[in-house]
Design a protein around this motif. Structure first.
Motif, short mmCIF file in Angstrom:
data_model
loop_
_atom_site.label_atom_id
_atom_site.label_comp_id
_atom_site.label_asym_id
_atom_site.label_seq_id
_atom_site.Cartn_x
_atom_site.Cartn_y
_atom_site.Cartn_z
N LYS A 1 0.86 -1.19 0.00
CA LYS A 1 0.00 0.00 0.00
C LYS A 1 0.89 1.24 0.00
CE LYS A 1 -4.29 -1.54 2.10
NZ LYS A 1 -4.33 -2.65 3.07
N GLY A 2 0.30 2.38 -0.31
CA GLY A 2 0.98 3.66 -0.13
C GLY A 2 0.39 4.33 1.11
N ALA A 3 1.03 5.41 1.59
CA ALA A 3 0.47 6.13 2.73
C ALA A 3 0.88 7.60 2.67
CB ALA A 3 0.94 5.51 4.04
N PHE A 4 0.13 8.43 3.41
CA PHE A 4 0.58 9.79 3.70
C PHE A 4 0.22 10.08 5.15
CE2 PHE A 4 -3.49 10.09 1.30
CZ PHE A 4 -4.32 10.71 2.24
N ILE A 5 0.84 11.11 5.71
CA ILE A 5 0.62 11.44 7.12
C ILE A 5 0.07 12.86 7.23
CG2 ILE A 5 1.66 11.59 9.42
CD1 ILE A 5 4.01 9.97 8.44
N ARG A 6 -1.03 12.99 7.97
CA ARG A 6 -1.57 14.33 8.25
C ARG A 6 -1.17 14.75 9.66
NH1 ARG A 6 -7.27 12.38 6.88
NH2 ARG A 6 -7.43 12.52 4.61
N PHE A 7 -0.70 15.98 9.79
CA PHE A 7 -0.40 16.54 11.11
C PHE A 7 -1.33 17.73 11.32
CE2 PHE A 7 3.59 14.53 9.91
CZ PHE A 7 3.97 13.90 11.09
#
Length: 486
Positions: free
Chosen positions: A446-452
């Motif tokens: 899978k791919g991912a991104f991170i929200r802050f």
């Protein structure tokens, strides 16, 4: 005593069982698992060159070329006539851009297998690559004397033919309308006119050049900020990130953490899209240099070939210059340190040391800049050699000390494929994020991104799956000899 009772025999049988299991895992693209199983076979029978060479190949699949070279060397030590040992080591040297070392291995391979057409073909390709390299070195100009291509180009002078129907920039300003139209054209496999491509790249260069090597970013309370990892030319997955999380804007800013190009065969579309958003609104998108934003990588892994094919030779030089302007790291709200690769071979590195790096060059083979782009975390404490053969591996104690000394909470880095698109390590102090799902159309990740979200800046991780793309294979533009091995 019968041979059945011979402990050596039974351990060799067990080793063979592990090898067969490892081969199955390898076929299923479970390369880490394959490495573990080959390791168990090697423990039981270290005198089998096959096990070492097979493990070398599994390391190659994970881009762990340093480990692949070590294993292939071991195979050769065990059996100096074992052709696959030279073959695997030569392939790993090629993947690292070490053509002269590779050439020696293929010459040796040819001696062992004089009538093998495959060995002959690979030796010829390797000889060509080394000759080309020697020629380039001979006519090359020293970095300090080289004239900038960017300074010699005026995009206003590039004619746009009346029959061109694609996206157009009106005047000097890159608008959201233009970026949307360009992305839509790219989605339908249409090219952007050279004039506008040139305008975007030159404007992006001006902005990036003015930034420090370490960029401080402030996220105001109640607002969010998204960090993405490697995209590697997977344009259709990039569009999917924007579908899932919104387009970059001042209200919805992004940081793309390096390795925008290479491997995936829509690298030009990716980099022009990211650069266009930067031109449209500098605070909507931040870009960090990865180890693939370099000439030596682009020559091997497809970006150079793709740019020549879709634009022209001069753009290869232009992109190389702009890549040297990319910042090396970012800090979010004085809490989160974001970098493509990782940390350092020495203790006591301060943020001010990173700010002081003169980054306007091709990445060196050692030192802080190299380590920022190439290093990887390891599960055990301390430091170790890099599996990649460049940079190093660093443990939880190294991460903890770096964060304490710089009054930070978290390291976010990319640079490694992860099954879920991310991995949390080092006691929660380090997160790897990787945004190219089903990497190279074969890893099944899978791919991912991170929200802050400010003020607490706690990571909220979103995983996503790959989306279909037109039938252009990854590495379609990669150098000949690399395609021969993939």
């Amino acid at each position: 005593m019968t041979s059945m009772d011979d402990p050596a025999d039974s351990s060799h049988e067990k080793a063979e069982e592990f090898k067969l299991l490892a081969n199955e895992a390898f076929k299923a693209h479970k390369f880490s698992q394959a490495i573990e199983l080959y390791s168990q076979a090697i423990e039981l029978n270290p005198q089998s060159a096959v096990y070492w060479a097979n493990r070398a190949l599994a390391h190659t699949k994970l881009e762990e070329y340093g480990s692949a070279i070590q294993d292939a060397t071991k195979a050769i030590e065990v059996d100096p006539r074992y052709s696959k040992g030279y073959y695997r080591r030569g392939a790993a040297y090629l993947a690292m851009g070490k053509f002269k070392d590779a050439l020696k291995d293929f010459q040796q391979l040819k001696k062992i297998c004089p009538n093998d057409p495959d060995a002959t073909k690979k030796l010829k390709e390797c000889e060509k690559a080394v000759l080309k390299l020697r020629f380039e070195e001979a006519i090359g100009v020293h970095e300090s004397e080289r004239q900038s291509v960017a300074d010699s180009i005026d995009f206003h002078t590039i004619e746009v033919e009346p029959q061109y129907t694609g996206a157009r920039i009106e005047g000097e300003v890159v608008s959201l309308e233009f970026v949307k139209k360009m992305m839509d054209d790219f989605k339908n496999q249409k090219c952007l006119h050279k004039r506008y491509a040139c305008q975007i790249v030159l404007q992006a260069r001006e902005m990036l050049r003015a930034m420090p090597s370490l960029v401080d970013i402030t996220v105001s309370n109640g607002h969010q900020f998204t960090v993405c990892g490697d995209v590697h030319g997977q344009f259709y997955d990039l569009l999917n990130i924007f579908e899932l999380n919104g387009l970059p804007s001042e209200e919805n800013p992004y940081l793309f953490n390096g390795d925008f190009v290479d491997r995936g065969s829509f690298s030009l579309e990716v980099i022009l899209t990211l650069f266009a958003f930067k031109c449209m609104s500098p605070s909507a998108i931040y870009l960090s240099r990865g180890n693939h934003e370099s000439k030596s990588m682009n020559k091997i892994y497809g970006f150079e070939g793709e740019v020549k094919s879709k634009l022209s030779e001069i753009f290869v030089e232009l992109f190389a210059e702009v890549f040297c302007c990319l910042p090396l790291a970012h800090v979010l709200n004085e809490k989160v340190f974001v970098v493509h690769g990782g940390l350092f071979s020495v203790d006591g590195v301060k943020l001010s040391d990173i700010r002081a790096i003169d980054r306007f060059c091709e990445p060196p083979e050692e030192g802080l800049m190299c380590e920022l782009l190439w290093s990887d975390p390891q599960p055990h404490p301390g430091r170790g050699p890099s599996k990649r053969g460049v940079g190093l591996s660093f443990g939880e104690d190294v991460t903890k000390r770096f964060l304490q000394e710089n009054n930070l909470d978290l390291v976010v880095r990319s640079h490694e494929v992860k099954d879920e698109g991310y991995e949390i390590e080092h006691g929660g102090r380090l997160i790897t994020v990787f945004s190219a799902p089903n990497y190279c159309d074969q890893m099944g990740n899978k791919g991912a991104f991170i929200r802050f979200k400010a003020p607490d800046m706690k990571p909220d991780i979103v995983s996503f799956s790959a989306v279909p793309h037109p039938d252009v294979k990854p590495m379609a533009y990669a150098s000949n000899f690399l395609r021969m091995f993939s």
